[in-house]
Design a protein around this motif. Structure first.
Motif, short mmCIF file in Angstrom:
data_model
loop_
_atom_site.label_atom_id
_atom_site.label_comp_id
_atom_site.label_asym_id
_atom_site.label_seq_id
_atom_site.Cartn_x
_atom_site.Cartn_y
_atom_site.Cartn_z
N SER A 186 9.47 38.41 15.50
CA SER A 186 9.11 38.68 14.11
C SER A 186 10.30 38.45 13.18
N SER A 187 11.52 38.74 13.66
CA SER A 187 12.69 38.44 12.83
C SER A 187 12.84 36.93 12.66
N ALA A 188 12.66 36.20 13.77
CA ALA A 188 12.81 34.74 13.71
C ALA A 188 11.85 34.15 12.69
N ALA A 189 10.61 34.65 12.69
CA ALA A 189 9.61 34.14 11.74
C ALA A 189 10.05 34.43 10.30
N GLU A 190 10.64 35.62 10.11
CA GLU A 190 11.13 35.98 8.77
C GLU A 190 12.26 35.04 8.33
N TYR A 191 13.22 34.79 9.25
CA TYR A 191 14.34 33.92 8.90
C TYR A 191 13.82 32.52 8.56
N ALA A 192 12.90 32.04 9.39
CA ALA A 192 12.38 30.67 9.19
C ALA A 192 11.73 30.57 7.81
N VAL A 249 17.64 29.99 22.04
CA VAL A 249 18.83 30.30 22.82
C VAL A 249 18.38 31.04 24.07
N ALA A 250 19.13 30.90 25.17
CA ALA A 250 18.80 31.61 26.41
C ALA A 250 18.66 33.10 26.14
N GLY A 251 17.74 33.75 26.82
CA GLY A 251 17.56 35.18 26.66
C GLY A 251 18.37 35.96 27.69
N VAL A 252 18.27 37.28 27.62
CA VAL A 252 18.93 38.15 28.60
C VAL A 252 17.86 38.96 29.31
N ARG A 253 17.83 38.87 30.64
CA ARG A 253 16.84 39.64 31.40
C ARG A 253 17.25 41.11 31.41
N PRO A 254 16.30 42.00 31.75
CA PRO A 254 16.62 43.43 31.74
C PRO A 254 17.85 43.78 32.59
N ASP A 255 18.15 43.00 33.64
CA ASP A 255 19.32 43.32 34.47
C ASP A 255 20.62 42.72 33.91
N GLY A 256 20.55 42.16 32.71
CA GLY A 256 21.77 41.64 32.07
C GLY A 256 22.09 40.20 32.41
N THR A 257 21.30 39.56 33.27
CA THR A 257 21.60 38.18 33.63
C THR A 257 20.90 37.23 32.65
N CYS A 258 21.32 35.95 32.70
CA CYS A 258 20.80 34.97 31.77
C CYS A 258 19.40 34.52 32.19
N SER A 259 18.56 34.20 31.19
CA SER A 259 17.20 33.76 31.50
C SER A 259 17.16 32.28 31.89
N CYS A 260 18.31 31.59 31.83
CA CYS A 260 18.29 30.18 32.24
C CYS A 260 18.26 30.09 33.76
N HIS A 261 18.14 28.85 34.30
CA HIS A 261 17.96 28.72 35.74
C HIS A 261 19.18 29.16 36.53
N GLU A 309 11.79 36.46 27.33
CA GLU A 309 11.94 36.33 25.89
C GLU A 309 13.27 35.64 25.58
N PRO A 310 13.26 34.61 24.71
CA PRO A 310 14.53 33.96 24.37
C PRO A 310 15.29 34.74 23.29
N ASN A 311 16.56 34.40 23.14
CA ASN A 311 17.30 34.81 21.95
C ASN A 311 17.14 33.70 20.92
N ILE A 312 17.61 33.97 19.69
CA ILE A 312 17.51 32.92 18.67
C ILE A 312 18.88 32.65 18.06
N GLY A 313 19.08 31.40 17.65
CA GLY A 313 20.36 31.02 17.06
C GLY A 313 20.15 30.31 15.74
N LEU A 314 21.15 30.42 14.86
CA LEU A 314 21.13 29.73 13.57
C LEU A 314 22.11 28.56 13.64
N VAL A 315 21.64 27.38 13.19
CA VAL A 315 22.45 26.17 13.21
C VAL A 315 23.22 26.07 11.89
N SER A 329 25.23 30.15 15.94
CA SER A 329 25.54 31.52 16.34
C SER A 329 24.24 32.22 16.69
N VAL A 330 24.34 33.11 17.67
CA VAL A 330 23.19 33.92 18.06
C VAL A 330 22.95 34.97 16.97
#
Ligand SMILES: [Zn+2]
Length: 553
Positions: free
Chosen positions: A6-12, A21-33, A70-76, A150-151
């Motif tokens: 919902s924040s991303a939609a607001e910014y857009a 941007v890659a997300g963070v899983r509940p255990d703190g690891t990256c959501s990428c492969h 869930e991903p994170n979001i970044g601003l270019v 930046s994230v």
């Protein structure tokens, strides 16, 4: 619905160009492969050509949130988005931001794990670079092919925290501000080694390709700033009229469609103000000097950054002139360099600035010039860092090819030692005594368990907390670096390299230990933190260092 979405939609909707941007899983690891093996969990773009694929489309953004994680979001950043970012992640960077007044300007501001970010309007005069670092402060400009991003809040950080806007300083609360002119000047000087010649747009590139809609404003700004930097006298009304005419005709012939006269006037006046300031700050474009080159180059050297900082030129050699040096024989030793902070408007001498250097910094021309730049916005590395290194360290040369004698030119470093004054501070005034007092203050605020049954655990953020140890004896757990960072932000000070280790040595000596006990503890967020574990005896040792008179009298 996800808070990030919902924040991303607001910014857009506000026109922020976003990327996934890659997300963070509940255990703190990256959501990428790569998962736990990822070196930048939750911080890197998920698409290869992200620079060209930012979006303001809510539909595209919604599609990012369809997967399991869930991903994170970044601003270019850059011309494409119209924004840039400044990030500080330590006391040095923060001090730089403060010095240029950035911290007090209301513009969207957020906190990350180690520092903060402030967003600004993109300015076409900024160097065409992805990122420029000045005094530790990172300026994400987003120029060039590499791009910068930046994230954004409320993305999740791998430490378990969430990036969040400072209260009242979110983009919904306030508009994005412009960077102060003095800061833009400093960034350009920093990036271009003293020259303020403008970026890539020259009359030739414009003549060859013309300027299309979207490039027109920035192109004319760069072109105008180039002309203005080469003016003989920016205060001369006739010359101003000529330059303005050139800019107007450039727009008429090369911009499709031409910019209107009011916009051109605005660009011209803005660049003229900037040019006057930049030239006063010591950047002169020597390449444009033509007639009587010898005399003019000599004049340019007199108005060089070296002269502006107070150095004196005598028969092709720089002398300390108005510079002063105080060597403070504390623990550690300090070199306090006093320089002119540049002539203020009208050239009435300007003020002085004191630059404090450690022994290691004193022997590095790069550190010296960087610190002078931070303190005065004067870049003494003009025209090149190598030239400055010769001035600072000294050098030798052969006066003519077949001479077997080398002329030795002593460096400023030696010349300043000739004129130094020395200070020998008393134990009570020594820096480590003061630092010990500050540390004691931070540690004495530590939480103590009320009773042995208390569920006492180390503070997850590294702040000091007392815990009942296995032997039933109270133990103080705290993050060593964290404690000094807290002191720096609370006291508005900056520790020199060596100050903290000097105190550490003294405490260890007083306790008869070789090293502090260290425990690694997994905190709630899943991160393992490093804690120094102290007993009452360490506190007593710290007290005796902080108050030397009490014990020894
Ligand atoms: Zn990753």
């Amino acid at each position: 619905m996800s808070a990030i979405f919902s924040s991303a939609a607001e910014y857009a909707a506000m026109g922020f160009r976003l990327i996934r941007v890659a997300g963070v899983r509940p255990d703190g690891t990256c959501s990428c492969h790569l998962g736990a093996a990822c070196a930048t969990p939750g911080k890197h773009p998920m698409q290869k050509a992200w620079q060209a694929n930012s979006t303001t489309s809510e539909d595209v953004i919604a599609s990012w949130f369809e997967g399991d994680s869930e991903p994170n979001i970044g601003l270019v950043f850059g011309a494409v988005s119209g924004y840039v970012d400044t990030e500080w992640d330590g006391p040095e960077a923060k001090a730089t931001a403060e010095k240029f007044g950035l911290l007090s300007i209301p513009t969207p501001t957020y906190e990350s794990s180690r520092g903060g970010h402030k967003l600004w309007k993109y300015d076409p005069r900024l160097p065409v670079k992805a990122v420029e670092k000045i005094g530790g402060l990172e300026v994400r400009i987003g120029g060039g092919d590499r791009g910068a991003m930046s994230v954004l809040p409320p993305s999740r950080h791998s430490s378990g925290t969430v990036y969040r806007w400072v209260d009242g300083l979110s983009p919904a609360d306030i508009p994005v501000a412009s960077l102060p002119e003095s800061f833009i000047v400093a960034v350009c000087l920093n990036a271009r080694g003293g020259s303020l010649a403008p970026g890539k747009v020259t009359a030739r590139t414009i003549v060859e390709s013309g300027l299309r809609e979207g490039e027109r404003h920035d192109g004319v700004v760069r072109f105008a700033s180039g002309l203005i930097m080469r003016m003989r006298d920016p205060h001369d009304a006739d010359e101003q009229q000529q330059i303005f005419t050139i800019i107007c005709s450039l727009s008429q012939t090369m911009c499709q469609p031409p910019l209107d006269r009011e916009e051109l006037r605005g660009i011209f006046l803005g660049q003229l103000r900037w040019g006057m300031k930049a030239r006063a700050a010591g950047a002169s474009d020597v390449s444009s000097l033509d007639e009587d080159a010898e005399r003019q180059i000599a004049a340019a050297r007199e108005s060089s950054p070296h002269a502006a900082s107070g150095l004196e030129l005598r028969s092709r050699e720089w002398f300390p002139g108005a510079w002063g040096l105080t060597v403070v024989h504390g623990d550690p030793k300090e070199f306090q360099l006093s320089v002119l902070s540049g002539a203020s408007d009208g050239g009435e001498g300007g003020g002085r600035a004191t630059v404090t250097l450690s022994s290691a910094e004193w022997s590095s021309p790069r550190c010296v010039s960087r610190k002078i730049l931070e303190a005065t916005t004067i870049d003494v590395t003009d025209p090149t860092p190598a030239e400055w290194a010769k001035i600072w360290n000294g050098h030798s040369f052969k006066p003519d090819a077949d001479s077997n004698v080398r002329v030795i030119v002593r460096g400023l470093k030696c010349k300043l030692m000739d004129v130094r004054t020395e200070e020998f501070p008393q134990a009570e005034q020594q820096r480590y005594t003061q630092v010990a007092g500050w540390l004691l203050d931070i540690l004495s605020n530590a939480v103590r368990p009320e009773s042995p049954e208390d569920d006492s655990r180390p503070n997850p953020s590294g702040r000091p907390a007392w815990i009942i140890g296995e032997a039933g004896e109270p133990e103080l757990y705290f993050g060593w670096t964290r404690a000094f960072e807290d002191i720096e932000s609370k006291r508005k000070v900056r520790f020199l390299e060596g100050e903290i280790s000097s105190l550490r040595r003294r405490i260890l000596f007083a306790c008869g230990e070789a090293d502090f006990r260290v425990m690694r503890v997994r905190v709630d967020s899943g991160v393992r933190r490093r804690y120094v574990v102290w007993k009452q005896a360490h506190i007593a040792a710290l007290e005796s260092i902080a108050h030397p008179a009490d014990g020894s009298a």
